[in-house]
Structures are given as structure tokens and as C-alpha cells.
Design an enzyme around this catalytic site. Sequence first.
Site, PDB file in Angstrom:
ATOM      1  N   GLY A  69     -79.250-147.721  51.351  1.00 44.92           N
ATOM      2  CA  GLY A  69     -77.841-148.004  51.055  1.00 44.92           C
ATOM      3  C   GLY A  69     -76.962-147.488  52.174  1.00 44.92           C
ATOM      4  O   GLY A  69     -76.966-148.008  53.280  1.00 44.92           O
ATOM      5  N   GLY A  70     -76.244-146.410  51.916  1.00 48.20           N
ATOM      6  CA  GLY A  70     -75.389-145.831  52.942  1.00 48.20           C
ATOM      7  C   GLY A  70     -76.159-144.951  53.922  1.00 48.20           C
ATOM      8  O   GLY A  70     -75.651-144.575  54.975  1.00 48.20           O
ATOM      9  N   GLY A  71     -77.388-144.604  53.566  1.00 48.75           N
ATOM     10  CA  GLY A  71     -78.188-143.752  54.446  1.00 48.75           C
ATOM     11  C   GLY A  71     -77.693-142.316  54.502  1.00 48.75           C
ATOM     12  O   GLY A  71     -77.968-141.591  55.456  1.00 48.75           O
ATOM     13  N   THR A  72     -76.999-141.867  53.445  1.00 48.85           N
ATOM     14  CA  THR A  72     -76.384-140.530  53.481  1.00 48.85           C
ATOM     15  C   THR A  72     -77.245-139.456  52.822  1.00 48.85           C
ATOM     16  O   THR A  72     -76.814-138.311  52.733  1.00 48.85           O
ATOM     17  CB  THR A  72     -75.021-140.550  52.759  1.00 48.85           C
ATOM     18  N   LEU A  88     -87.656-146.073  43.536  1.00 49.02           N
ATOM     19  CA  LEU A  88     -89.097-146.106  43.251  1.00 49.02           C
ATOM     20  C   LEU A  88     -89.476-147.152  42.219  1.00 49.02           C
ATOM     21  O   LEU A  88     -90.643-147.538  42.130  1.00 49.02           O
ATOM     22  CB  LEU A  88     -89.574-144.744  42.730  1.00 49.02           C
ATOM     23  N   ARG A 116     -71.231-129.685  60.316  1.00 50.47           N
ATOM     24  CA  ARG A 116     -72.654-129.399  60.501  1.00 50.47           C
ATOM     25  C   ARG A 116     -73.128-129.825  61.886  1.00 50.47           C
ATOM     26  O   ARG A 116     -73.893-129.107  62.542  1.00 50.47           O
ATOM     27  CB  ARG A 116     -73.468-130.119  59.422  1.00 50.47           C
ATOM     28  N   TYR A 142     -72.949-124.737  43.948  1.00 48.54           N
ATOM     29  CA  TYR A 142     -73.202-125.394  45.237  1.00 48.54           C
ATOM     30  C   TYR A 142     -73.240-124.309  46.304  1.00 48.54           C
ATOM     31  O   TYR A 142     -72.241-123.639  46.535  1.00 48.54           O
ATOM     32  CB  TYR A 142     -72.084-126.388  45.509  1.00 48.54           C
TER      33      TYR A 142
END
Lengths: 555, 555
Positions: free
Chosen positions: B141-144, B274, B409, B470
Site C-alpha cells: 500500500g503506502g509502504g509505511t 496474508l 529519524r 508508545y
Amino acid sequence: MNDSSTLVTPAEQPMTWSGWGDPTLRPGLSPRAEAHLARWIGPLERHTPPVALEDVRTSPSRLDDTTRAALTAIVGQEGVRDDHRTRVEHAGGKSYPDLLRRRRGDAVAAPDAIVYPRSHDEVAAVLEQAVESGIAVVPFGGGTSVVGGVEPERGPFDSLIALDLSHMDRLVDIDEESLLATFEPGMRGPEAEAALRRRGYTLGHFPQSYVYASIGGYVATRSAGQASSGYGRIDEKVHAVRLATPAGELSFGRAPATAAGPDLRHAVVGSEGLLGVITEATLRVHHAPEQEVHEAWAAPSFAAGAEVLRELVQSDAAPDVCRLSDEDETRVFLQQTEGLKGSGFRGYLKLRGYGEGCLVILGWSGRSDGIALRRAAATRILREHGLLRLGAKPGEAWAHGRFSGPYLRDDLMDRGVFVETLETSTTWSRIPTLYTAVRDALTDTLTGLGTPPIVMCHISHVYESGCSLYFTWIARQDVGRELEQWQAAKQAAGDAIIGAGGTITHHHAVGTDHRRWMTDEVGSLGVAMLRSLKDTLDPTGILNPGKLLPDPDAG
Amino acid sequence: MNDSSTLVTPAEQPMTWSGWGDPTLRPGLSPRAEAHLARWIGPLERHTPPVALEDVRTSPSRLDDTTRAALTAIVGQEGVRDDHRTRVEHAGGKSYPDLLRRRRGDAVAAPDAIVYPRSHDEVAAVLEQAVESGIAVVPFGGGTSVVGGVEPERGPFDSLIALDLSHMDRLVDIDEESLLATFEPGMRGPEAEAALRRRGYTLGHFPQSYVYASIGGYVATRSAGQASSGYGRIDEKVHAVRLATPAGELSFGRAPATAAGPDLRHAVVGSEGLLGVITEATLRVHHAPEQEVHEAWAAPSFAAGAEVLRELVQSDAAPDVCRLSDEDETRVFLQQTEGLKGSGFRGYLKLRGYGEGCLVILGWSGRSDGIALRRAAATRILREHGLLRLGAKPGEAWAHGRFSGPYLRDDLMDRGVFVETLETSTTWSRIPTLYTAVRDALTDTLTGLGTPPIVMCHISHVYESGCSLYFTWIARQDVGRELEQWQAAKQAAGDAIIGAGGTITHHHAVGTDHRRWMTDEVGSLGVAMLRSLKDTLDPTGILNPGKLLPDPDAG
């Protein structure tokens, strides 16, 4: 002040085998009600009471001695019963066809024995024994199913036991900081509520079956209570759940929310005893309400009323109880409700140009200051849409009678009346089509059989994206063909629901009665997913045969 | 007035292969930030930029000509790509180990080709071809993903394609009456939001990955946005979902709520590619907000702040954004945020006896009159608990920077810094234990490796029964052993989470990085349930190997 209607005294006796609850609490049909019924469906000429208990037929218990001894070793002498009354009491649930059969004296399919485990480990051991002996097991909670969910269907097995969970009835724990309560599955609605209220909490879950329904049954059937708009459906309340299955133990729910793969809680919530036996459920609870308020409004029509409910819920202003009757149900409710008959309600509505009017029942529960704010927000919307406030009286009348509907069915069945309900749900945009489709299907089918019905409907669960529709119909029984009559109405209504894009059941579950539509509901591949879970958890298929999954031979 | 921070301009280019988003938008490390970092973890002596794209190593594409031709026949010439840049861009997601590897020039595992379907039918045909050819398929999808969710793991297959859904990016339909919007899976956050806002609606879903994340990715990973306390997690927003699977089509969601068996939507939401490829998702939407407000408060400590958040959510008074930083995160935030450094904030807190103080960020979104009421209710509780109002400035600063964290990051990795995050969730009663366990595990492990970290934490998702935690940590890289360092920290933190009763992931999903704990999370029988679904829907196992399910050999 708490509303006493939700604080009913827990029943001490099991429900009567021939109908609902405690027969001494049945109101009976008043001459006035009889007169109304006669006007709608013709005079009630027949008297059709149930046979006496001793005349109910069962088959000899087929449980072999070895298995009986093994079960007794697990649950004790008192934990295995096969006396006539207990077998008849477990010969099915409380659906119309269930009652038709038992009232006539047919409990031939009754379980061979009823087993009463007292712990998760005993449940696990009984399942292990059942696999070894090759006997079917029907998990039995409150026994209130109206869709055949506890029918003693044997599938390929010779013997069948009912696993009655009523001895597992403890409130195990309350985590007051996290507002979570852990229950054993056999605790019934009023017991659970009373135990919570003593500590200052409420579950807020009040299905019509509340007085007899069990926590395990709520979870196994994805139950929804009458205050679901405020307190949520049971599937939204399940924080954690533990099950014993033939393949071992399942335990889900480490956190309020997780992204650790598919949420397997939702694979067992609603699994209707086919995948395992729920032995513990941790549910979200709430602070006990300071106040409960019910009030009634009138909408000019069902469509206009639905529009207002939609506006309420989409504006985050829905009361906790949110209920709208259509024109026919409104007429019947008002005619049957003491104290409202002579209230001049109809005259008042006519004067205001409302024709017959549709009844709206709203209820709030919680802190008084919160209720005041929420009522004000709702009142603004109700007035903007031109609804008329009828005051507290009809609201309180509804709340007072909210758990007694099932008794009325027994009174009607005693007089040869076919009375049945079903419920569905869809998006707001599809509701008008669904409403008309089901109504027409029932009316046309029963009229075609020579037994024209009165069909009533209400909305009782609202969501931002849609709502439920709950239909009740009454007709003269097709004498000698009562089951066929039921079957014809059920088939027509179910097909209409599927055709109009509704779900085959919003909160009654699937059981035996809806499984023929499961392929329509979730597709053949969806059914294959359910079968694969079944094969993994219950490879020999002992658990609750004949429910939920469609017959593999049905195509 | 809408908050412009959620109305970011959709990105025109794919994300850079070597880091986050558009590198020209990277803020860079200010000398002041460097000085602070030096104080916490030692001076930043190294410069470790990524290699040039042309120096990134890939293996020759192993896609055979027959399969390539068959795929081209389905999606067209333009729909199959294997140029160097596209392959490197699809060689993984955006986890720390992903970036470590690619920045060093290692994309050896890159997909053999990237296939861009344009419809459900094309997805279904590609899957059919993949089964026939025996090649692995990674839905992209967005590859995030920050957990290895789109790693090109081949499993038992020689070839692997990434199925990039970015060309399926339409808003298919809005049902305005039912507040439902149907999307194709490749639509990204800002595009979806912009399309909805043009019609007067919002999805209200703003994860930190928002600018690049896709609708299909949200659903496949059980995503939660920063305003989840108000708008809900994505799993609560999925009304209906359609998937193409190797075994055929799945389509769930006829109604807002149903009791028709287990809710199979929840078996595919979170299935991480999956079980099938999401080709359409119908999500609940909301009226676009009239107003958005962010403001900050100070709590005397993390524990006291958590207590207030609990009170807010359990009183039904939680703002839509509800966020609490611990002492260390508060210190870093205030030091890094322009305009707050010289604000005398610390002096003010000290004066009031708050010591360091913990930052609370609250946000409301909706109609102005509703916000006024809700803010008043929250303010009452905040004041009752003795919190100090800091005003709008830090709240706006947070909202302004809410999607830019990932850029930081990249700046840190350029200077040899190990920076990583993880998240978990549990009940309120277990939160203090979980907080301490994870913090200690990270601190002890990294200190033991000679790279003592600074560990920060915030709560950003609150529920009546619990909340998320978090964690972000920063340490010097263990030069030459960067992956082992990451691995050691991850293992220690994950074990600590399981030991303290948390979930292994609250909203990042499982991917490759968390699958080793799936048996702890759902039990071996829960894993068996997932495997049975996998075997039913993807019998040859082509879909996203090596994710979600634990290695069968891992015991």
C-alpha cells in the site's frame, strides 16, 4: 433513583418447559385484548393449552453406562441428571416451533443426560470425554434462544448431552480501575446486575430475555440489549474471553485494543457453542446510573421518526434507549397499555395533524447532570423535526413491561394464535426498502395461506450508519399445519431480508433457523472460513451440531 | 476554521527509498538539538548518510518470461515494472532495520517485479497467475510499515512480486445518509481526506504515517489515528470490506451490526495481506469539523496524568486527541519545540511545585457548540485533578509537527544514532507495571551493550478499560553491530511486554518483527485458528510469506 425495571428479582426456578419463565406471572389475555385481536385476525375460538408434563414424550436415554460413569467421575453424582422434567426442560429453547412441539408433548429429541460442570477444568474434561465417547454436546446457558440455538440436534452422533452451565454462576473479579468484570458463563442477567450494583456498577445490558439469559449466552450469540445505543452491544463489551474447546484452551484479550493480527475475540463471540464453550468472559462495565428516565414522543410517521433517530445518533445525541414503533405497533401498544387507553392520545395527535402517529420511546441512564445535558440536546433535535412530547407515562409503561413480552406469547399460543418475531439491520439508506420488503413478504405469504396477519415493526438499536428493524406478527394458526405455516413465513421473510440487503439477524443469532441463509450472509468462502475454524477447534464435530453453519449438502 | 495540519498537500512522488517521505522537507538537526543529544547520549561524531541509489545492490530479477507475459496481459505493459529505482523503493518498508539495510546499499531481496493492478478483477487475476506460477506476492500500500510488513520475504518461492495498489486510488462512493464512504485500497490519507472534505466529510483518521499511508494499509494493519479517542480506531470504522483471495472473493458487511455468527470482518481486518488483498473498504465517516482546537496542560507526573486521562475517558469526557508525555518525553519535546524554549515554562511549573511536569496535549474536533460543552466538561475534571493549563501554543506546536516525526529519524540515522519506537496497550490497572517493565528492559539492555539510551513514553490512545503506551528511544549506534543492537532491544522490550500482560502491538501491527510473540499473544491454538484461515483462503501460501504467523519451526 434507579429504574426498578432493570432490578428485577432473580428467578429462583428454571423456566417452565412449556413456555416462558414463571407461569404464575403470566398476565393473561384481557377481554379487551381479545376483542382487539378478534378485530385484527378474527375471533379466538380455540383453546390450545400445553399437555401435562407427564404426557410429554421422550426417547429412552441412550447414554451408555461407561460414558455416564466417566461423566459422573468429572462432575459428581449430582452433576449428571436424566430425570423426565430436566430432560424436557432441555429439549430446546424458546422459539415458536420449539414451543409448538413441546406443548403438543413432543420432546422425543431431548438430551440423553444433562451435565452440570462447575469449572473451566470440568468443562474441558467433559469435552474430552465426549470426544472419546463420540457424543454430541449442546452448551446450554439460559435456554432462552428463539432461533433453535439449543436444539438437541445429534448430527452424526447417537447420544447427546446438554452442558448446562448454570452452576458456573460466579462474579469472578471486578477490576474497578479498568471498569472490567469477569463472570462465569452461567450467571444470569439479574444476578450479574445485582452483583455489580452492590459494588456500584452496571453492565447496562438488558435484552428482552434478560431475566433468564446468561452471560455466556450473551457472548455466544452477539446479544444486544434494549439500551444498546448507550451501553453498546455485547460484542463491544467483551474485553477478554476464555473457552474450553476439544482442541484445548483459548484465551483472548490482553488489551483494550490491539493490532496483533485479526481480532480472534470476534471469531468466538457469536460462535454459538460450535467452536468451544465459554468458561469466562471479562466485560466492560459502567458506574451504576444515578438516574434513569424514560419518556415518549410522537412522530407523524415511521419514516419521519426514523429520520429523527438517524439525526440523533449522527449528532451524537442519541439517548441510551432509542425506540420507534411503526403505525401498527403504535396502535397495538396504546390499546394494550393500561392507563393510556383513555388518555385522549389519539385525539390529541389528530388535532395536531399527526394522523395515527408513531410512538418514540427514549431512555437516559447515568449521572443526573449528564442526563440533563443530553436530554436538552436530544429535545432540540426532536422539536426541530416537529415531534410531539407525550411525557413520561408511556415511556414508563414501556419500561415497566419491557421483559414481559414473552409471557404474552404463551397466552396467545393458548388461544391458537401464531405469534412470532424476527429482526434485521441495515444501513439507513436501505432501511425503507428493507422495511417494505419484509412487511410485504410476511403479509403476502400469510394472507396466501388464508391467515392474514397483523405485522408490526420497531427500530430499537441505532448506529451512525444504520439501525435494526424488529418485526412482530400475529395471525390465526393454520390448524394442523402450524409448523408449515411458520416455515413459510420464515422463509419468505428471510429471503426478503437477503434480497433487500439486510443481515439475517441483528441480535437473535443464527441457530437452526437462520443457517440456511448463512451463505447469502457471508458468501461460500466466508462459510468455508467458519468451517476451517470448526475443524481446527472441534475436529470431530461434537459441539452443537446443526447450528450456525449451513448444511453442507444444501449447496 | 479547519486545522491545516490535517489538510496537508498530498505528496506527488513516492517516498524516497532511503528514508521517509520527501527528503527536501527534512528539518535537519539544529546545533541546539545536537548539543542536547550530546548531553543525553554522548557527542555525535559520526556522519553515516545512505549510499547513492546507483550503489544499492539488488539481485537480478528472477521472474520468468512466461509469468511476466501473463502478468502484462492482465495489467498492461505499464503495469509491470522492474527498473532499479522501483525495485529498491519496494525492497521493504520504513522500519529501522529496513532503513539500516537499504542505507548501506543492501536491497538484495528486492521484488523481482512490481505489479500495479487497477481493479478488483485485475488483483484476482494476478493472484490466480501467482498461484499458477508459484510466486510469492507482497501486497504493497503506502509502504509505511515500521514492523517489516512489506518485507520481500520469499518463503518457499523462488520469485516474488510486490502488488502495488497505488493505481487503485478512487473514492468509489459516499452514502451520505448512512455516513459511509467506499474507497479503493491505494488511496492515501491526504487524498482520501481531501476527497471527503470536498463533500463535507472527514474520515478523522490521522496516524503519524498519514501523508503516505493507504486506506488498504489502515485496514490490513488495524491502524489507529492520533484522534482515535474521538474518531475511533480503523477496526471500529470498517463497515464493509471486499477482498480478492487465491480461493475467491470475500465480501463482508451487510449491516451496521449483526448476530449472524462470528464477525468475519475482524478476521480480515488486521490480516496483513496474508489472507487476501483488500480491494475495497467501506468506512464510517463523519461530518467535517467546523472547528479544531488543540491545547496543552501540565500534570505533576506521568502517573498523575494517566489518572486524569482515565477519569476523562471513564466520564465520557475524553477529547478527540488525548495525549500524555512522560517526564523524559516532556523534557525533549519542550527543548526541541521552537517558541517554547524561552517561554519560562519550567520556571512556572517549579513555582507551582510541579517539578519537571508532564505535558498533556488535548484536541477537539467537531461543531463549535459541541466543542464548547465538551471542553467545559474536560476542563472541570482537569482542574479538579490540579492540572495546570498551558494554553494553545504547545498544543498547536504538537499539531503542527504531528506528521514530521519520521523525518527526524532520518536526520538521526545520518549521525549514527539508533532511534526506534514501539507501542503496546493494556488495562489501566496494569499500566504502571507495563510502563516500568518496558522502560527498564530497554534501559538495561542498551546500557549493557555500552550504549545507554534515553527512553521516552507517551499515552496517545485512551479507552475506558485502558490505554496505549508508545515508547521512543535514542542511543548511540553500536558500530558494526547495529542490527544486533536493534534485535537485543526489541527482544527485551517484547519479552517485557508479554511478561507484564500487554499486547505486543497496539497499532503498528505484527509484520516480521512481532511474529515471534504471536503464540504468547493468542496462544498456540489461536495461532492454529489463524493458520486454518490461511490454509482455506491461500492454500499454496503465496500471500506475504514470513509475516504475522510465527515460524512453525519456532515451537
